[in-house]
Enzyme design. Sequence first.
Site, mmCIF file in Angstrom:
data_model
loop_
_atom_site.group_PDB
_atom_site.id
_atom_site.type_symbol
_atom_site.label_atom_id
_atom_site.label_comp_id
_atom_site.label_asym_id
_atom_site.label_seq_id
_atom_site.Cartn_x
_atom_site.Cartn_y
_atom_site.Cartn_z
ATOM 1 N N HIS A 199 0.784 -1.231 0.000
ATOM 2 C CA HIS A 199 0.000 0.000 0.000
ATOM 3 C C HIS A 199 0.822 1.291 0.000
ATOM 4 C CE1 HIS A 199 0.411 0.069 4.459
ATOM 5 N NE2 HIS A 199 0.217 1.367 4.313
ATOM 6 N N ASP A 254 -4.751 0.480 7.815
ATOM 7 C CA ASP A 254 -3.560 1.337 7.819
ATOM 8 C C ASP A 254 -3.653 2.336 8.975
ATOM 9 O OD1 ASP A 254 -1.258 2.658 6.955
ATOM 10 O OD2 ASP A 254 -2.373 3.936 5.553
ATOM 11 N N GLU A 278 3.577 5.287 -3.469
ATOM 12 C CA GLU A 278 3.720 6.644 -2.983
ATOM 13 C C GLU A 278 5.111 6.941 -2.446
ATOM 14 O OE1 GLU A 278 0.900 7.608 -0.054
ATOM 15 O OE2 GLU A 278 1.766 9.598 0.166
ATOM 16 N N ASP A 279 5.695 5.999 -1.740
ATOM 17 C CA ASP A 279 6.942 6.302 -1.030
ATOM 18 C C ASP A 279 8.206 5.752 -1.679
ATOM 19 O OD1 ASP A 279 5.352 7.509 0.798
ATOM 20 O OD2 ASP A 279 5.406 5.897 2.269
#
Length: 759
Positions: free
Chosen positions: A108, A174, A112-113
């Site tokens: 997840h 999350d 993004e990271d």
Amino acid sequence: MNKKQEHLEQTMETIHQKDNTPQIIIDEEAEKKEILSRYRKLLKSIKRKITPQERQNIRKAFDLAVKAHANVRRKSGEPYIYHPIAVAQICAEEMGLGDTSIICALLHDTVEDTDITLQDIEKLFGKKIASIINGLTKISTVLDKNQSIQAENFRKVLLTMAEDIRVILIKIADRLHNMRTLEHMSREQQIKIASETLFLYAPLAHRLGLNSIKTELEDLGLKYTNPEAYHEIAEKLKETEEERKKYIQKFIQPVKKALEEKKFKFKIFGRPKSIYSIYNKMIKKHVSFEEIYDLFAIRIVIDSEPDNEKSDCWEVYSIVTDIYHPFPDRLRDWISTPKSNGYESLHTTVMGPEGKWVEVQIRTTRMDELAEKGYAAHWKYKEASHERENKLEEWLKKVREALENPDPDALEFIDDFKLNLFSDEIYVFTPKGDMKTLPVNATALDFAFEVHTKVGEHAIGAKVNQKLVPLSHVLQSGDQVEILTSAKQKPNEDWLKFVVTARAKSKIKTALKEQRKKVAEEGKEILKKKLQKVDLPYESEIINEMVSFFKLPNVMELYYRVAVENIDLPDLKSFKKYKESKRKKTNIQENEKIETLVTRTRGKGDLLVIGDKMEHLDYKLSPCCNPIPGDDVFGFITTEEGIKIHRVNCPNAIHLLSHYAYRVVKAKWINEHLISFLAGIKVKGIDKLGLVNELTKVISNEHQVNMRSIRFDTEDGLFEGDITVYVHDTKHLNRLIKNLKKVEGVTSVYRMDGTENNQ
Ligand code: MN
């Protein structure tokens, strides 16, 4: 702390260097082992059968995530990969989700990271997984990276959610893990994240039927937004635990015996209420911990064949109420009519031993599992949960509908929507006998909009159970409602005062806006003519100036007011005068930015330090919560009154923090004992001679506090008093409250939020 974590702690050694910065020596081998062991634990927690192919895919996702997050650490110092593994574990173990969700949870944060792209994911895992990850990434960029939940973002979150429910389930997992590890964040981050959790994630979890997760999110949310209250309640629960256990045993014994005689397979136990729900009750009903009688409920969970569920539950009900007398109005049958989040259970309140009311919840194993784990547990009971799934589908459909109507007042939309997320439900019927679910307090007009937008817009009245009622009539469960319409009817402003559903509100607002637009068109022409009369040109610069001069939200509002003659020639003349005078003065900048506002108001402020640099700035204490030194506080930047100081547990704080986090600044008290502050105290008790005298004695003699006002009311032997006093800080105030409680006859003493409106 579990064994594995302990082991990890031992392998990490903290050495203090000369400059006192701790340095952590990491044993990489031990860490690798730990990562693998956590992964194995994750696999074991998967509750569905998975094929070797699926297992392989999970492994592939795990390997990819490990590689992508390598060398990255969380604030706690732990390897980053612990987080996605933990999120996947929550999905598998606590939500009962399958391989697709587990893979998505593991990945997840990658897009993004890390360097991994959505295309990579699609190539490796296919379209479905890529689209869920895409949804998760989108939510996280709008929610986590921005400083606050802005309305438009909130809409996007919900839209994504409505596409695939797994997106929001994983997002909740999350958030749950982040809340469980929140102690490592800064105080500001804690308050922001915890407020957002209470504002958005807990209601969502509730709506999706994830009861245990909702409860945990709420408790953790309270722990960080109001630590004092949280710890106080937790402490008291612990102190009273033994006593409660004994009582529960006493209550359970005869029921157990009777159920065994009837050959039921069952579990019976006492369940403590959550800290958050106890806290809420204390606040709402202004009672102390000791006064709350339902600190726990008794739950009876029976094994039952699908066809016998309902009759078995009622048989248990009958057994329980043969032993303990039921409270007549407290029977709730959510088995015949489940809640729209799918909740099924039979609740009753009975008179237990020692004259105490006790809530009893009766349900089957299936119902219990669904209630605790929610929607995701339905795979296990596919057929029986058919109806439940339909209900959730219906709700998601409503979400989609509400979102289709883009509303410029989106902030209001959030509040309407949230209201609907939280509220309890009633069940009403159409003339043909179809059932509609509405929130409590819904009116006939809400029902009309529920049936159809056109029915709502043209509604003039209703017949409830054959009786004619106005549109504002509040419906009750079981009502049969027929709506009367007229082609000439149009929505009006007043309607907004009594409708409660997000759907009706947004439909009415849209219709009103349409009407307003038409009137505004006319106003535009009128304004052109009137400007000529006062000798001003009709040009956009002038129009914009007028909008800000009359403090209006937009140009359309200006046109509208001109059309309804709320703004007329005299007003235009004074605008012209203002314009001329302004030209002479040197320019004072309007619409100052927050930064300039902060610098400009820099000044005296000797009690608080504000902002990241902890500077002395000018501020005002907010009257809504009336903070005093010692309170946990924050500064809120307002456009008109500069910085206002609120208590962190102010009734408005969660709203402010979650909607406008970018306007929040840190604030801390200094010089606590220099000045006295006004605080309100409410005292309740049993009236007796000389009581007021005694109370005032406590206040003035024992504490040398200055009393500003005191007011007492007595009714039927009970008294209620409002006292306002000057105190130095919270310690001072709490000491006073404690001593007031000691006065004979006093039953409760608590601090009031505002001194301005004491009610
Ligand atoms: Mn995450």
